[in-house]
Write an enzyme that holds these catalytic residues in place. Structure first.
Site, PDB file in Angstrom:
ATOM      1  CG  HIS A   1      -8.831 -21.479  12.973  1.00 26.72           C
ATOM      2  ND1 HIS A   1      -9.463 -22.558  12.388  1.00 26.72           N
ATOM      3  CD2 HIS A   1      -9.821 -20.578  13.279  1.00 26.72           C
ATOM      4  CE1 HIS A   1     -10.761 -22.334  12.348  1.00 26.72           C
ATOM      5  NE2 HIS A   1     -10.999 -21.146  12.885  1.00 26.72           N
TER       6      HIS A   1
ATOM      7  CB  CYS B   1      -6.344 -24.875   9.564  1.00 30.12           C
ATOM      8  SG  CYS B   1      -6.765 -24.747  11.322  1.00 30.12           S
TER       9      CYS B   1
ATOM     10  CG  ASP C   1      -0.257   0.056   2.534  1.00 28.01           C
ATOM     11  OD1 ASP C   1       0.943   0.365   2.561  1.00 28.01           O
ATOM     12  OD2 ASP C   1      -0.912  -0.195   3.555  1.00 28.01           O
TER      13      ASP C   1
ATOM     14  CB  CYS D   1     -11.381 -25.630  10.233  1.00 28.56           C
ATOM     15  SG  CYS D   1      -9.899 -24.753   9.655  1.00 28.56           S
TER      16      CYS D   1
ATOM     17  CG  ASP E   1      -5.899  -5.138   2.460  1.00 26.74           C
ATOM     18  OD1 ASP E   1      -5.299  -4.699   3.452  1.00 26.74           O
ATOM     19  OD2 ASP E   1      -6.582  -4.394   1.706  1.00 26.74           O
TER      20      ASP E   1
ATOM     21  CB  CYS F   1      -9.081 -27.388  13.030  1.00 26.64           C
ATOM     22  SG  CYS F   1      -9.713 -25.732  13.431  1.00 26.64           S
TER      23      CYS F   1
END
Length: 374
Positions: free
Chosen positions: A338, A309, A96, A307, A269, A312
């Protein structure tokens, strides 16, 4: 000469303005719509690049011009071979312009036509950002996509000041375009105009005439009510070219991401997923879980049974709550993995629903399950 960054439209949901596409960049393709994790200081907080790729599935990350200018300095990053080498990330990067950070220092800065004088939040030292200086910094950082220098006005703001600010942002965008020389970077323009429709139209028209390779919506999701956000999002997005990437800045809650996709946005974002991880909160398919709460002390289930991930698959709510209460660094890392994976997975699902012309139905079902109002 072919632009450094191009957009390929694959499908438009026939029941909404949602679009499925690919953003082609020098460091790889980005499947859109996409959520982009924020790595303010050339790192997504507590995450290694390998974890971001393998555990989270991040396609692109952001870094911050203002913060990297102050520390370690853009010259050092340039000496290291640019951000990709410096932080060992071989996928796309967006930087940015630092405008939001500079303008958030409302008591420490002075705006003029030439640029902005501001004091560092680190040590109070004085600095000056002009459009040309911002281009120098962003070219040194070496991201694939860089943003033009703009002013993000507060909410609410008067029509008169918002108009003055928007017109100056357009003039700054022209100066950025004139100063930008690096061919393997894409410079995006940022549409401003606050919550005034005629100013948004004028801003979009001015920037489109400059023919940037991509465009962002700035100046919303700045504390306004959700209905105001949605009104301006759905008003502004159709003003943007269909053949170029559309980026909505600073959005990271599941409902805002889905609404952005429905409006036809390609890229979003936000720092939210890692920020709330540091506060002991997880996003799940059934709503937020404040895992630090006592109710999870003996809860030996995953954060989110749906989930996939690393967190998890391996750890329980009770264990993560223990880590949070003990102020262990691992708690932040596991919750960050996560939350970032949750939003990445959400956008994977959004892309599938767009391809099936079903995003509105998915939105309605998700809202009901998550506890949102439509």
């Amino acid at each position: 000469m072919k632009p450094a960054v191009t957009y390929e439209l694959l499908h438009i949901d026939k029941n909404s303005g949602a679009r499925r596409g690919i953003v082609h960049t020098p460091h790889g393709d980005i499947q859109t719509p996409v959520f982009m994790p924020v790595g303010t200081q050339a790192t997504v907080k507590s995450m290694t690049p390998e974890e971001l790729k393998e555990e989270v599935g991040a396609q692109i990350i952001l870094s911050n011009t203002y913060h990297l200018y102050l520390r370690p300095g853009h010259e050092i990053v340039k000496e290291a071979g640019g951000l990709h080498n410096f932080m060992r990330w071989d996928r796309p990067i967006l930087t940015d312009c630092g405008g939001f950070q500079v303008f958030s220092l409302s008591e420490l800065r002075t705006i003029s036509e030439e640029g902005v004088e501001f004091k560092s939040h680190l040590d109070g030292s004085k600095h000056f950002f002009s459009p040309e200086k911002v281009m120098e910094i962003e070219e040194a950082l070496g991201a694939d996509i860089i943003m033009s220098f703009d002013e993000c006005v507060k909410y609410p703001e008067t029509y008169e000041y918002t108009k003055q600010s928007m017109e100056r942002t357009s003039r700054w965008a022209k100066r950025c375009k004139d100063a930008h020389k690096t061919e393997n970077q894409a410079l995006f323009g940022i549409i401003q105009g606050g919550f005034y429709e005629d100013l948004r139209i004028k801003s979009a028209k001015d920037l489109i005439e400059m023919d940037f390779p991509g465009y962002a919506i700035g100046g919303i999701s700045v504390g306004e009510p959700k209905e105001e956000f949605l009104k301006m999002l759905y008003f502004t997005t159709p003003l943007m070219p269909e053949n170029k990437p559309r980026y909505l800045m600073g959005v990271g809650t599941p409902d805002y991401l889905i609404e952005a996709a429905l409006a036809g946005i390609d890229m979003c974002d936000c720092v939210l997923p890692t920020r709330i991880a540091r506060n002991g909160t997880a996003m799940t398919w059934n709503g937020k879980v404040v895992v630090r709460n006592a109710t999870y002390e003996r809860d030996f289930s995953p954060l989110d049974p749906e989930c996939d991930c690393y967190t998890c698959k391996n750890y329980t709510r009770a264990y993560i709550r223990h880590l949070v209460k003990a102020n262990e660094i691992l708690a932040v890392r596991l919750l960050s993995i996560h939350n970032l994976r949750f939003l990445t997975k959400l956008m994977e699902r959004v892309r599938i629903e767009i391809e099936n012309d079903n995003l509105i139905n998915f939105r309605n079902e998700f809202y009901k399950k998550y506890g949102y109002e439509k």
